[in-house]
Design a protein around this motif. Structure first.
Motif, PDB file in Angstrom:
ATOM      1  N   GLU A   1       0.485  -1.429  -0.452  1.00  0.00           N
ATOM      2  CA  GLU A   1       0.233   0.376  -0.201  1.00  0.00           C
ATOM      3  C   GLU A   1       0.635   0.996   0.432  1.00  0.00           C
ATOM      4  O   GLU A   1       1.146   1.910  -1.340  1.00  0.00           O
ATOM      5  N   LYS A   2       1.994   1.500   1.079  1.00  0.00           N
ATOM      6  CA  LYS A   2       2.574   2.333   1.021  1.00  0.00           C
ATOM      7  C   LYS A   2       4.109   2.100   1.694  1.00  0.00           C
ATOM      8  O   LYS A   2       3.809   1.124   2.200  1.00  0.00           O
TER       9      LYS A   2
ATOM     10  N   LYS B   1      -3.387  -6.479   3.596  1.00  0.00           N
ATOM     11  CA  LYS B   1      -3.126  -5.042   3.332  1.00  0.00           C
ATOM     12  C   LYS B   1      -1.492  -4.696   4.135  1.00  0.00           C
ATOM     13  O   LYS B   1      -1.258  -4.603   5.116  1.00  0.00           O
TER      14      LYS B   1
ATOM     15  N   GLN C   1       1.257 -12.039   3.606  1.00  0.00           N
ATOM     16  CA  GLN C   1       0.308 -12.314   2.294  1.00  0.00           C
ATOM     17  C   GLN C   1       0.118 -13.619   2.172  1.00  0.00           C
ATOM     18  O   GLN C   1      -1.507 -13.807   2.009  1.00  0.00           O
TER      19      GLN C   1
ATOM     20  N   ASP D   1      -5.082   4.175   8.705  1.00  0.00           N
ATOM     21  CA  ASP D   1      -6.127   3.032   8.546  1.00  0.00           C
ATOM     22  C   ASP D   1      -4.741   1.775   8.837  1.00  0.00           C
ATOM     23  O   ASP D   1      -5.459   0.458   8.470  1.00  0.00           O
TER      24      ASP D   1
ATOM     25  N   HIS E   1      -4.820  -4.240   7.772  1.00  0.00           N
ATOM     26  CA  HIS E   1      -3.853  -3.225   7.492  1.00  0.00           C
ATOM     27  C   HIS E   1      -2.885  -3.223   8.074  1.00  0.00           C
ATOM     28  O   HIS E   1      -2.891  -2.767   9.151  1.00  0.00           O
TER      29      HIS E   1
ATOM     30  N   SER F   1       1.797  -2.014   4.033  1.00  0.00           N
ATOM     31  CA  SER F   1       2.680  -0.979   4.534  1.00  0.00           C
ATOM     32  C   SER F   1       4.419  -1.734   5.197  1.00  0.00           C
ATOM     33  O   SER F   1       4.085  -2.303   5.941  1.00  0.00           O
TER      34      SER F   1
END
Length: 231
Positions: free
Chosen positions: A62-63, A218, A212, A111, A190, A220
């Motif tokens: 994600e980031k 998700k 995963q 989030d 997340h 980051s």
């Protein structure tokens, strides 16, 4: 109480972790001069930053963000070396407070459901006595009011330290293995994975691939330092 504090300071003065100057009351870890000398990446102001680009075409994230450039013989290297090998976990708390306050303000990781540190192999952790990114991640979690869990992800392979590897070995390293102890508790979550330095991203990639295996997760990444490789 102030007399006792002043007496303690007389024999055990608080010194800057970089230049050894005497710290004043509101200076944690670094003096003001050294703090201003830190090589900030400022990647938070970029739409696409260099840390995220490391993982393009390798793994979906994600980031990704790093606070400092990690350079040879630089101040950031000295600080992270002290955090990693000299038992100065207060450096992790210092950077955790810095990033925790910054992320709370800009809401870019608002989030996140859980923070997980890159784990050490049990043998290395016993020798070192601590995981150098535990206090870092835990402190960020307190600022963002997010759970910190260092028991879900385990390192099950032990390889030689990154500092002893050639640049090519670091880039191609795929011998680090991790094990997620619970594949259901992170479902639909997340996760923010934290580490001290990202170089090639091989270790973080290995962590992410194991995470995963959880349904609809998700991921980051967040690190203190970022190394630019000239391969």
């Amino acid at each position: 109480m102030k007399i006792l504090t002043d007496f303690f300071q007389l024999f055990y003065p608080r010194l800057c972790a970089n230049c050894d100057a005497l710290l004043i009351k509101n200076e944690p870890i670094l003096c003001t001069f050294c703090r201003h000398d830190l090589p900030l990446t400022n990647f938070d102001s970029y739409k696409e930053n260099k840390v995220a680009k490391i993982f393009y075409g390798r793994i979906a994230i994600e980031k990704a963000y790093s606070l400092l450039f990690y350079r040879k013989d630089g101040i950031s290297k000295k600080l992270i070396h002290a955090l990693k090998y000299k038992g100065n976990e207060n450096i992790g708390i210092f950077f955790g407070n810095w990033l925790g306050e910054m992320l709370k303000e800009n809401k870019k990781f608002s989030d996140i459901d859980c923070i997980i540190p890159v784990p050490l192999h049990p043998k290395k952790k016993r020798l070192r006595g601590y995981n150098q990114v535990s206090k870092f991640g835990e402190t960020i979690g307190k600022h963002l009011q997010i759970p910190f869990n260092e028991h879900l992800l385990k390192r099950i392979s032990s390889s030689k330290t990154q500092t002893l590897k050639s640049r090519f070995e670091r880039f191609t390293n795929n011998d680090t293995k991790f094990l997620l102890t619970d594949y259901t508790s992170l479902k639909n979550k997340h996760i923010l994975v934290v580490d001290d330095v990202v170089t090639t991203g091989a270790t973080l990639e290995a962590c992410a691939k194991e995470l995963q295996k959880t349904e609809n997760i998700k991921i980051s990444f967040l690190t203190i330092g970022y190394t630019e490789l000239n391969l």
